[in-house]
Write an enzyme that holds these catalytic residues in place. Structure first.
Site, PDB file in Angstrom:
ATOM      1  N   GLU A  38     -29.248 -17.699  49.677  1.00  0.00           N
ATOM      2  CA  GLU A  38     -30.344 -17.094  48.916  1.00  0.00           C
ATOM      3  C   GLU A  38     -30.536 -17.845  47.593  1.00  0.00           C
ATOM      4  O   GLU A  38     -29.564 -18.118  46.895  1.00  0.00           O
ATOM      5  CB  GLU A  38     -30.046 -15.621  48.620  1.00  0.00           C
ATOM      6  CG  GLU A  38     -30.095 -14.744  49.844  1.00  0.00           C
ATOM      7  CD  GLU A  38     -29.960 -13.258  49.537  1.00  0.00           C
ATOM      8  OE1 GLU A  38     -30.017 -12.869  48.353  1.00  0.00           O
ATOM      9  OE2 GLU A  38     -29.785 -12.488  50.497  1.00  0.00           O
TER      10      GLU A  38
ATOM     11  N   GLU B  67     -39.218 -13.725  51.554  1.00  0.00           N
ATOM     12  CA  GLU B  67     -39.051 -12.271  51.731  1.00  0.00           C
ATOM     13  C   GLU B  67     -39.855 -11.484  50.705  1.00  0.00           C
ATOM     14  O   GLU B  67     -39.734 -11.695  49.493  1.00  0.00           O
ATOM     15  CB  GLU B  67     -37.558 -11.908  51.626  1.00  0.00           C
ATOM     16  CG  GLU B  67     -37.326 -10.404  51.762  1.00  0.00           C
ATOM     17  CD  GLU B  67     -35.902 -10.018  52.133  1.00  0.00           C
ATOM     18  OE1 GLU B  67     -35.061 -10.907  52.403  1.00  0.00           O
ATOM     19  OE2 GLU B  67     -35.637  -8.801  52.177  1.00  0.00           O
TER      20      GLU B  67
ATOM     21  N   LYS C 170     -27.525 -20.015  55.848  1.00  0.00           N
ATOM     22  CA  LYS C 170     -28.613 -19.624  54.937  1.00  0.00           C
ATOM     23  C   LYS C 170     -28.007 -19.241  53.594  1.00  0.00           C
ATOM     24  O   LYS C 170     -26.972 -18.571  53.545  1.00  0.00           O
ATOM     25  CB  LYS C 170     -29.411 -18.446  55.513  1.00  0.00           C
ATOM     26  CG  LYS C 170     -30.487 -17.924  54.553  1.00  0.00           C
ATOM     27  CD  LYS C 170     -31.454 -16.985  55.235  1.00  0.00           C
ATOM     28  CE  LYS C 170     -30.964 -15.570  55.341  1.00  0.00           C
ATOM     29  NZ  LYS C 170     -30.702 -14.901  54.046  1.00  0.00           N
TER      30      LYS C 170
ATOM     31  N   ASP D   6     -25.368 -16.296  57.641  1.00  0.00           N
ATOM     32  CA  ASP D   6     -25.865 -15.972  56.300  1.00  0.00           C
ATOM     33  C   ASP D   6     -24.694 -15.927  55.325  1.00  0.00           C
ATOM     34  O   ASP D   6     -23.762 -15.133  55.501  1.00  0.00           O
ATOM     35  CB  ASP D   6     -26.529 -14.575  56.384  1.00  0.00           C
ATOM     36  CG  ASP D   6     -27.565 -14.353  55.324  1.00  0.00           C
ATOM     37  OD1 ASP D   6     -27.820 -15.272  54.526  1.00  0.00           O
ATOM     38  OD2 ASP D   6     -28.147 -13.249  55.317  1.00  0.00           O
TER      39      ASP D   6
HETATM   40  O1  KIV Z   1     -29.721 -10.680  56.049  1.00  0.00           O
HETATM   41  C1  KIV Z   1     -30.773 -10.804  56.688  1.00  0.00           C
HETATM   42  O2  KIV Z   1     -30.926 -10.281  57.810  1.00  0.00           O
HETATM   43  C2  KIV Z   1     -31.842 -11.576  56.079  1.00  0.00           C
HETATM   44  C3  KIV Z   1     -33.192 -11.478  56.688  1.00  0.00           C
HETATM   45  C4  KIV Z   1     -33.799 -10.167  56.372  1.00  0.00           C
HETATM   46  C5  KIV Z   1     -34.050 -12.595  56.275  1.00  0.00           C
HETATM   47  O3  KIV Z   1     -31.608 -12.233  55.125  1.00  0.00           O
END
Ligand code: KIV
Length: 262
Positions: free
Chosen positions: A114, A181, A112, A84
């Site tokens: 956002e 989300e 990922k 992320d």
């Molecule tokens: O940071 C995370 O764990 C997330 C999930 C809640 C989708 O972005």
């Protein structure tokens, strides 16, 4: 079981197979998640809150994320490992590519980001660099200050239309799936029906192709639980009881016994 690929997730949607995703941030947890057959491990920046004790995800750094991605990758899981990208690490396409490459070097299979329409240049650049991208729309924890708190999204026609535009543009840009989300369930249904790539919901109702939970929440390890979480085990109680029993054993001379001694 074979390694999960982004392509396999798209095929799961085509076959109407639901996709279970969990977060994991360390080696033993990732190993258990992988052994349970969970096809996707998200090393989420939620680790800032559930592991590092920050108030929100904004202070999480690249170094912290990479440290945890490396631990998860050491499992060599069958699950697809997604790193992320933390706050302010993908402000420009060039910065997004450079940091996404660091995630891959640390062992992530994908990253990922956002955002929707607003991050398309970054998403396109990372995909063009050969790194698969998972999108994330709806409640964006990295924009919590702009959104005025952790609020359910898609409540107005305008917001629902923007979400539809976001997922459609992300799909066209080439993301392999999109996290949705905290979005009104009826709006999520429309998003899921509108795109061929899987929607992975968290607090977005049942009409998603998959679901994701933060592992500390579903194991009952988080002090404050969001409404959308289901607790599958109460590890807090188990840990408290184990620590108290150990303390008593040490204090009363019951540990170690001869079988734990040399
Ligand atoms: O940071 C995370 O764990 C997330 C999930 C809640 C989708 O972005």
């Amino acid at each position: 079981m074979v390694k999960t690929t982004p392509q396999r997730l798209k095929e799961m949607k085509q076959r109407s197979e639901k996709i279970a995703v969990l977060t994991a941030y360390d080696f033993p947890t990732a190993r258990l998640v992988d052994e349970a057959g969970i096809p996707v491990i998200l090393v989420g920046d939620s680790l800032g809150m559930v592991v590092l004790g920050y108030e929100n995800t904004l202070p999480v750094t690249m170094e912290e994320m990479l440290h945890h991605v490396r631990a998860v990758a050491r499992v060599k899981p069958k699950a697809l490992v997604i790193g992320d990208m933390p706050y302010r690490t993908y402000e420009t396409p060039e910065q997004a590519v450079a940091n996404a490459q660091r995630f891959v070097e640390a062992g992530a299979d994908a990253v990922k980001l956002e955002g929707g329409e607003d991050v398309l240049p970054q998403v396109r650049a990372v995909i063009a660099a050969g790194i698969p991208v998972l999108g994330h729309v709806g409640l964006l924890p990295q924009s919590v200050q702009k959104l005025g708190g952790y609020k359910v999204q898609g409540k107005t026609t305008e917001s629902a239309e923007q979400l539809l535009r976001d997922v459609t543009l992300l799909e066209q840009a080439g993301v392999f799936a999109v996290v949705v989300e905290c979005v009104v369930a009826s709006v999520t249904k429309k998003l899921t029906e509108a795109i061929a790539i899987p929607t992975i919901g968290i607090g977005a109702g049942p009409h998603c192709d998959g679901q994701v939970l933060v592992i500390h929440d579903m194991l009952g390890l988080s002090p404050r639980l969001p409404k959308h979480t289901k607790v599958y085990a109460n590890i807090t109680t188990a840990m408290r009881e184990a620590c108290a029993a150990y303390k008593q054993d040490v204090e009363q001379g019951r540990f170690p016994e001869s079988r734990q001694s040399f």
